[in-house]
Design an enzyme around this catalytic site. Structure first.
Site, mmCIF file in Angstrom:
data_model
loop_
_atom_site.group_PDB
_atom_site.id
_atom_site.type_symbol
_atom_site.label_atom_id
_atom_site.label_comp_id
_atom_site.label_asym_id
_atom_site.label_seq_id
_atom_site.Cartn_x
_atom_site.Cartn_y
_atom_site.Cartn_z
ATOM 1 C CE LYS A 51 7.588 -6.261 17.271
ATOM 2 N NZ LYS A 51 7.964 -5.231 18.267
ATOM 3 N NE ARG B 238 15.080 -2.670 15.122
ATOM 4 C CZ ARG B 238 14.372 -2.705 14.000
ATOM 5 N NH1 ARG B 238 14.900 -3.257 12.914
ATOM 6 N NH2 ARG B 238 13.155 -2.210 13.939
ATOM 7 C CG HIS C 14 10.464 1.609 13.571
ATOM 8 N ND1 HIS C 14 11.435 2.553 13.828
ATOM 9 C CD2 HIS C 14 10.799 0.512 14.293
ATOM 10 C CE1 HIS C 14 12.327 2.045 14.664
ATOM 11 N NE2 HIS C 14 11.953 0.813 14.957
ATOM 12 C CE1 TYR D 181 17.801 3.751 16.992
ATOM 13 C CE2 TYR D 181 15.701 3.786 15.841
ATOM 14 C CZ TYR D 181 16.640 3.112 16.587
ATOM 15 O OH TYR D 181 16.428 1.810 16.940
#
Length: 309
Positions: free
Chosen positions: A175, A250, A273, A282
């Site tokens: 991204k 993921r 990230h 997480y």
């Protein structure tokens, strides 16, 4: 020179399109969120301009979303759109004040990421033992998802020259036009090699080869939506009930890494990230897993269960 409200918004959209390289759907989402906030302020006391919006205006807008019982994810996305917009405007000195800087969206009842346990993943892989092209493709694809933590858009857009089978690494185009390397294991290498050397050629047939790794029955690039459809069918067929999504693979990758001792920074890098805070969700998943195991296996807890019998 930016000199009116439309110009402020258009300048931001141009930045997202040309510098951040966001997709058309993402651009549309940002624009929709910002125009919704603008309309709300116009309908509730007037809207003098983006530069005159203050912290209280933002809070009232968020309260209105909550009163309409908008989903928490929707509220968070709209707040994120406003925050990104005003961060851009202040950095470019187009406004003097960022009304979102001290506004916090409460995260009560924040939903933890859903993930698959290792036996469930093995169950799915065990169901993909055929030698036909589609079965080999599905095995390679889900092995790749699980062992790399790649996004569904990244797998859909993956091309053959991004994979180094010898080094067992992939150059991922992520991204925001950012690249990263991810690794994969020997089992994934075997699945990928079998698919690329045999099955992909059969799926491609007489179609022009644009070098996309995963193809559909017509030999064309497998879209994100196509991958979602295939996953639902494959996982349900393997005995995994309910609705599933590639993002859960993921989550499964990240959770497995942390449960087995990986540090948070490494997982952040592998997932692509930008902020460590995104990866930290997480740790809540793994902590919950740890607490469940503690309650289940710690001797004194077992003694209490025996005493109740």
């Amino acid at each position: 020179m930016v000199n009116n409200e439309d110009d402020l918004l258009q300048s931001f959209m141009a930045y997202l399109r040309n510098e951040r390289h966001y997709s058309k759907m993402t651009l549309k989402s940002y624009r929709t969120d910002l125009l919704e906030a603008k309309r709300f302020w116009q309908d509730n006391g007037g809207f003098k301009g983006w530069q005159d919006v203050d912290r209280r205006d933002v809070e009232i807008f968020l309260q209105n979303l909550a009163q309409k019982k908008s989903a928490r994810t929707t509220q968070a996305r709209k707040m994120s759109s406003l925050r990104s917009f005003y961060r851009f405007l202040t950095k470019r000195k187009l406004v003097n004040y960022n009304p979102t800087q001290t506004t916090v969206l409460r995260t009560k009842n924040h939903k933890l990421p859903q993930f698959f346990y290792a036996p469930e993943i093995k169950q799915v892989f065990a169901s993909l033992k055929g030698s036909d092209p589609l079965t080999r493709r599905n095995l390679a694809m889900f092995e790749l998802f699980y062992t790399t933590g790649m996004r569904v858009s990244e797998v859909s857009g993956l091309k053959t020259d991004q994979i180094d089978l010898n080094l067992k690494i992939i150059l991922v185009h992520g991204k925001g036009n950012t690249d990263r390397y991810v690794a994969f294991d020997d089992e994934t290498k075997v699945a990928l090699t079998g698919y690329l050397n045999e099955s992909r050629k059969k799926l491609l047939a007489n179609q022009d080869d644009h070098n996309y790794v995963f193809l559909n029955k017509q030999g064309k690039n497998l879209t994100s939506r196509g991958i979602e459809y295939i996953m639902q069918r494959v996982f349900n067929g393997a005995g995994i009930s309910g609705k599933v999504h590639p993002h859960e693979l993921r989550h499964s990758f990240a959770t497995a890494m942390l449960n087995n001792g990986a540090d948070l920074r490494s997982v952040q890098e592998l997932l692509g990230h930008v902020n460590l805070s995104t990866t930290q969700i997480y740790t809540h998943v793994t902590m919950k897993h740890l607490q469940n195991n503690y309650q289940k296996y710690f001797p004194r807890n077992n003694e209490k269960d025996e005493a109740k019998k």
